[in-house]
Design an enzyme around this catalytic site. Structure first.
Site, PDB file in Angstrom:
ATOM      1  N   HIS A 166       0.846  -1.216   0.000  1.00 49.19           N
ATOM      2  CA  HIS A 166       0.000   0.000   0.000  1.00 49.19           C
ATOM      3  C   HIS A 166       0.876   1.259   0.000  1.00 49.19           C
ATOM      4  CE1 HIS A 166      -3.186   2.723   1.149  1.00 49.19           C
ATOM      5  NE2 HIS A 166      -4.054   1.760   1.392  1.00 49.19           N
ATOM      6  N   GLU A 273      -0.829   1.113  -5.507  1.00 49.47           N
ATOM      7  CA  GLU A 273      -0.620  -0.044  -4.639  1.00 49.47           C
ATOM      8  C   GLU A 273      -0.645  -1.330  -5.458  1.00 49.47           C
ATOM      9  OE1 GLU A 273      -3.962   0.341  -1.922  1.00 49.47           O
ATOM     10  OE2 GLU A 273      -3.893   2.509  -2.120  1.00 49.47           O
TER      11      GLU A 273
HETATM   12  C1  BG6 Z   1      -7.023   1.769  -0.148  1.00 49.17           C
HETATM   13  C2  BG6 Z   1      -8.450   1.370  -0.352  1.00 49.17           C
HETATM   14  O1  BG6 Z   1      -6.198   0.714  -0.535  1.00 49.17           O
HETATM   15  O2  BG6 Z   1      -6.796   2.057   1.222  1.00 49.17           O
HETATM   16  C3  BG6 Z   1      -9.358   2.478   0.178  1.00 49.17           C
HETATM   17  O3  BG6 Z   1      -8.713   1.121  -1.710  1.00 49.17           O
HETATM   18  C4  BG6 Z   1      -9.034   2.788   1.631  1.00 49.17           C
HETATM   19  O4  BG6 Z   1     -10.712   2.076   0.046  1.00 49.17           O
HETATM   20  C5  BG6 Z   1      -7.559   3.121   1.736  1.00 49.17           C
HETATM   21  O5  BG6 Z   1      -9.825   3.878   2.061  1.00 49.17           O
HETATM   22  C6  BG6 Z   1      -7.104   3.419   3.158  1.00 49.17           C
HETATM   23  O6  BG6 Z   1      -7.432   2.389   4.016  1.00 49.17           O
HETATM   24  P1  BG6 Z   1      -7.136   2.498   5.552  1.00 49.17           P
HETATM   25  O7  BG6 Z   1      -7.708   1.256   6.187  1.00 49.17           O
HETATM   26  O8  BG6 Z   1      -5.642   2.563   5.704  1.00 49.17           O
HETATM   27  O9  BG6 Z   1      -7.806   3.745   6.039  1.00 49.17           O
END
Ligand code: BG6
Length: 298
Positions: A166, A273
Site C-alpha cells: 500500500h 498499490e
Molecule cells: C485503499 C483502499 O487501498 O486504502 C481504500 O482502496 C481505503 O478504500 C484506503 O480507504 C485506506 O485504508 P485504511 O484502512 O488505511 O484507512
C-alpha cells in the site's frame, strides 16, 4: 551499507555509502521513509500517524495481508479480520541484512523481516486461525527500492489470502499528477458503487476522490509510471501482482481520518498499490505465493 536499529529496537534503517536511506518500523514491517542521496523523501507519511501498532501506519508502505479492504460476509474465513488484515499492525521480527558493496553504483542492502502465526497475540490468532509464515524483504539500491513478500502455508488447512503493497508516494501536486500504464484496463470504481469500468485514457489524472482497483491490461511486467508537474518521477514494475489500486482521499475523506495530517496533505500524496486482490490466492499445505514491486526513481 550501514544498518542501524533504533527507537527501542522498533525501527531498522539502512544507509548506502552514497547516501540513500530506508527506514522500516517493526510494527507492520512498514517502510516509513525512503530517501535519495540528496535527502529527498520519496514516500508520504502523515504527521499524525500512529507508530505503536494500535493502527496501520498512515503513509509509507503498509503491508496488506491476508485481506484487502473491509471484511465481507460472503467470505467467511476472513470475516472477523479488520480492514486490510492483520499484518500491518503486528510486530514483525528483523531477521537480518545482506549487503553487496560492489562499486558505489552497484551497492545495495536487503533487510529481511518475518512474521509467523505462532508469534501473533492470541486475540489476533482468533481472527484468522491459519498457520502461515511471511517473509518480507526490503532492498535498497541507488536508484530503486524493491519490496518482496513471500507467503507460505505452514499448516494442514488450506487458506485463501490477498496481499497488497500500500505505497503512499510523496508528490508535489496531486492536480498535476498523471499515471501511465493503465490504458484499456478494467477497474472497479469504489467511489461509484463498485462499478466495473474500462480505462479509456492513457494518463489517469485527479480532480476529486479516487479509489480504483485496476487489473492492468498489459500484465504485471508492464510498468506504471507516475509523473508529477509534467515530469516522470517513479516507475513501478510488479512481479506476480496482477492489480494496482489507485487511491487519493481528497478533501472530505482526509478530513474524516483522525490520523491524516496535515489535512491538505492529500495534495502531496498518491497511493499506487501493487497487489493480488481480485479474488483469492488459495494456498494448500506447504504452498507459497510470492509478490513483489520495484520502484525506480526517474
Ligand atoms: C485503499 C483502499 O487501498 O486504502 C481504500 O482502496 C481505503 O478504500 C484506503 O480507504 C485506506 O485504508 P485504511 O484502512 O488505511 O484507512
Amino acid at each position: 551499507p550501514q544498518v542501524t536499529i533504533s527507537d527501542g529496537s522498533s525501527r531498522v534503517s539502512a544507509t548506502l555509502s552514497t547516501g540513500e536511506t530506508v527506514e522500516v518500523l517493526l510494527f507492520g514491517a512498514t517502510v516509513l521513509s525512503w530517501k535519495d542521496a540528496a535527502g529527498n523523501e520519496k514516500l508520504w507519511l502523515s504527521k499524525d500517524t500512529k507508530l505503536d501498532g494500535s493502527k496501520g501506519v498512515r503513509g509509507g508502505i503498509p503491508l496488506v495481508f491476508p485481506l484487502f479492504g473491509p471484511a465481507t460476509p460472503n467470505h467467511e474465513a476472513t470475516s472477523k479480520l479488520p480492514q486490510h488484515g492483520l499484518a500491518r499492525t503486528a510486530r514483525w521480527e528483523f531477521l537480518g541484512k545482506s549487503t553487496s558493496e560492489g562499486s558505489s553504483s552497484s551497492s545495495s542492502v536487503k533487510l529481511d523481516f518475518g512474521l509467523s502465526s505462532d508469534s501473533l497475540a492470541e486475540h489476533t490468532k482468533a481472527l484468522w486461525p491459519y498457520k502461515f509464515g511471511l517473509l518480507y524483504s526490503v532492498t535498497l539500491d541507488r536508484e530503486s527500492l524493491t519490496t518482496t513478500l513471500v507467503i507460505t502455508n505452514d499448516g494442514e488447512e488450506p487458506f485463501d489470502c490477498q496481499m497488497l503493497l500500500h505505497t503512499y508516494f510523496n508528490i508535489k501536486d496531486i492536480s498535476a499528477v498523471q499515471i501511465a500504464g493503465l490504458e484499456d484496463s478494467k477497474y472497479v470504481d469504489k467511489v461509484d458503487g463498485a462499478k466495473t469500468k474500462t480505462e479509456s485514457s492513457s494518463q489517469v489524472t485527479f480532480s476529486g476522490e479516487m479509489d480504483r482497483v485496476y487489473t492492468p491490461a498489459k500484465g504485471p511486467g508492464h510498468p506504471i509510471v507516475i509523473s508529477d508537474t509534467g515530469r516522470p518521477c517513479f516507475r513501478i514494475v510488479r512481479d506476480n501482482l496482477d492489480q494496482v489500486v489507485v487511491w487519493n482521499p481528497w478533501i472530505e475523506k482526509a478530513q474524516g481520518m483522525s490520523d491524516f495530517a496535515p489535512k491538505d496533505g492529500y495534495k502531496n500524496m498518491v497511493c499506487v498499490e501493487a497487489g493480488s486482490v481480485d479474488g483469492w490466492q488459495k494456498l494448500d499445505k506447504g504452498d507459497a505465493f510470492e509478490g513483489a514491486q520495484t520502484i525506480y526513481i526517474l
